[in-house]
Enzyme design. Structure first.
Site, mmCIF file in Angstrom:
data_model
loop_
_atom_site.group_PDB
_atom_site.id
_atom_site.type_symbol
_atom_site.label_atom_id
_atom_site.label_comp_id
_atom_site.label_asym_id
_atom_site.label_seq_id
_atom_site.Cartn_x
_atom_site.Cartn_y
_atom_site.Cartn_z
ATOM 1 N N THR A 6 0.887 -1.582 -0.084
ATOM 2 C CA THR A 6 0.215 0.037 -0.144
ATOM 3 C C THR A 6 1.024 1.181 0.067
ATOM 4 O OG1 THR A 6 0.429 -0.060 2.403
ATOM 5 C CG2 THR A 6 -1.865 -1.515 1.031
ATOM 6 N N TRP A 23 -16.513 16.824 15.906
ATOM 7 C CA TRP A 23 -15.690 16.173 14.758
ATOM 8 C C TRP A 23 -16.114 16.894 13.150
ATOM 9 C CZ3 TRP A 23 -12.283 12.973 14.867
ATOM 10 C CH2 TRP A 23 -12.543 12.021 16.207
ATOM 11 N N GLU A 50 -5.737 -2.628 -1.503
ATOM 12 C CA GLU A 50 -6.563 -4.448 -1.339
ATOM 13 C C GLU A 50 -7.723 -4.811 -2.024
ATOM 14 O OE1 GLU A 50 -4.826 -1.469 2.506
ATOM 15 O OE2 GLU A 50 -6.140 -1.237 0.438
#
Length: 532
Positions: A190, A439, A335
């Site tokens: 990755t 957030w 992936e």
């Protein structure tokens, strides 16, 4: 006992069958490579297969057996494609290395894969020798795409040899495909934009099924009439499977080599009559800027398939309008082999940021932060999980599964799925900024700023703050006609996001740091700008 049931033949789904098919039924279809001097190299699938078999013979002579890992450090060229099919066809594992990483990083990956042989592009021999100095197990470096002796050969603990002279005497009787379809065929690490790189193993079966999926009419829709420009690197998740897809249907495969600037791509598109191009947004932005500056026309180009990083809707519309193409957006991960969703070429433009639907063989699930499936899967934001025939189960060298007991792999993305099943990635969970206990989603801010005229790339990261914990800051790469003051950049956010989401500071960057996959390197940005 008399058996009444019929049966079908055993036909292992191994990748050598794609090149076998192309060589037999589309032998004259060409693989074309752009050389550094502006010329091109051409070869049909039949002679390409013959050369690949000889490379397999050479590898066998050097002790490579089924399951052994052989590394490549190379650009998108004929030689790299030949090495790919040679390694995979004989049952070995092709470990692609990213030339844009450091020698230390690549040596660490080689230590994990235990590859003893490395194929390398001529201009990367110096880097290969530095890797070899850090890799005691690396014994042989084979130089691709080179017939003349190298001008300089660096001191190297591994033996450096030109591949071409060795092929004349290499055996050509190596049997391809003599192994199970579940055997590993590829190893790709990755990009490491959100953590240390991890190895992902592909199997013949997973890559075969992935190829069949991307060939579908509502996915990449590659056919024998296409002249397919593979700009996405072969070291990036097997170039999204394009060499396999092109061979499977006998499409002409056009490889750009190492020059991915706008002028070089435009010249190749015109000379080769390219109909479809695949790559990350930054390369198409470079092509657009060259076309706009020169007034060049690209009449053969019909489609651009892009992924790897989001593109501002205004810029996407500009690409479509000026280049006269359909832009297909996509989402995927190493992936996932890597295709997850692709916007269909048959549908009109959807809302901004949409990356299409999954094709058969891929399933999506939205969950809460704890990993529990959301009761409603449409029109809500959640953490995205995926499962399917080409989705990772376990990372290379690790004992614990990366997927849960039901096969769901947590992507780390936040996403929405609309009523029609179209996926929109709304951010990365690790990118979220926690300010005063609440957030902030950088992706929503980046979408607004990225749509402004003159803004090429925009990134929002959290900077450590004594009072709030973190506060957002904006980093931008601008063109000359971009707004000159901070207020002009931040004003469009007012009324679009909460007032406390508006970044506290703006940093103008001459060049936005990009990871090798074309994504903005937020790890690097956080390291440089995230501290107080």
């Amino acid at each position: 006992m008399l058996m009444k049931d019929g049966d079908v033949q055993s036909f292992p789904l191994t990748l050598d069958k794609f090149l076998d098919h192309a060589a037999k039924w589309r032998p004259a279809a060409e693989v074309t490579t752009a050389r550094d001097d502006g010329s091109t190299a051409r070869i049909g699938y039949a002679p390409l297969r013959a050369r690949s078999v000889r490379i397999s013979g050479l590898l066998r002579r050097h002790g490579v057996e089924q399951g052994a890992r052989v590394a490549t450090l190379a650009w998108n060229t004929q030689g790299h494609v030949e090495a790919w099919f040679a390694i995979m066809g004989m049952g070995a594992v092709c470990h692609t290395l990213n030339p844009r990483l450091t020698a230390e990083q690549l040596a660490d990956m080689l230590a994990q894969s235990e590859a003893a042989i490395l194929f390398v592009s001529p201009d990367l021999v110096g880097q290969a020798s530095r890797i070899a100095a850090l890799s005691p197990g690396l014994s042989l470096i084979l130089v691709l795409d080179q017939t003349e002796p190298l001008e300089t050969t660096p001191e190297c603990r591994a033996d450096i040899r030109l591949l071409e002279p060795l092929l004349a005497e290499a055996p050509s009787d190596v049997l391809w495909g003599d192994f199970a379809e579940t055997a590993p065929c590829g190893l790709c690490f990755t990009s490491g934009t959100t953590g240390a790189p991890k190895g992902v193993t592909y199997t013949h079966r997973s890559s075969f099924l992935h190829t069949l999926r991307v060939l579908q009419a509502d996915v990449m829709a590659v056919t024998s009439r296409d002249r397919l420009l593979a700009v996405v690197p072969m070291f990036h998740a097997n170039a999204w499977g394009l060499p396999f897809a092109a061979a499977a249907v006998g499409a002409r495969l056009v490889l750009p080599g190492r020059r991915l600037d706008g002028a070089s791509l435009a010249r190749l598109i015109v000379s080769e009559g390219v109909t479809a191009g695949v790559g990350v947004p930054t390369v198409w932005l470079a092509l657009l800027e060259h076309v706009e500056a020169t007034g060049l026309e690209l009449p053969s180009l019909e489609r651009i398939i892009m992924g790897g990083a989001p593109l501002a809707p205004a810029l996407m519309e500009r690409i479509e309008r000026r280049l006269g193409v359909i832009v297909q957006t996509s989402w995927g991960m190493t992936e996932l082999s890597p295709s997850g969703t692709v916007a269909s070429p048959q549908e009109l433009r959807r809302s901004a940021g949409v990356s299409g639907r999954p094709a058969v063989g891929v399933d999506l699930l939205l969950t809460d932060e704890a990993g529990q499936a959301l009761p409603e899967q449409r029109g809500v934001e959640g953490h995205l999980k995926v499962r399917g025939a080409a989705v990772i189960r376990r990372y290379f060298g690790q004992s614990e599964d990366a997927a849960d007991a039901d096969g769901w792999f947590a992507t780390g993305d936040l996403a929405r799925i609309d009523a029609e099943g179209q996926l929109t990635i709304t951010g990365r969970a690790k990118d979220l900024i926690k300010s005063g206990g609440e957030w902030i989603n950088p992706a929503e801010i980046e979408a607004v700023i990225g749509a402004l005229p003159g803004v090429a790339l925009a990134a929002v990261i959290g900077r450590v703050d004594d009072k709030w914990g973190e506060r957002p800051i904006l980093l931008v790469e601008l063109s000359p006609d971009a707004p000159t003051d901070d207020e002009a950049l931040l004003e469009p956010l007012k009324g679009r996001v909460a007032s406390w989401w508006i970044p506290d500071a703006v940093h103008r960057l001459e060049r936005m740091p990009l990871a090798a996959t074309g994504k903005i390197d937020k790890l690097k940005l956080r390291a440089e700008y995230g501290a107080r």
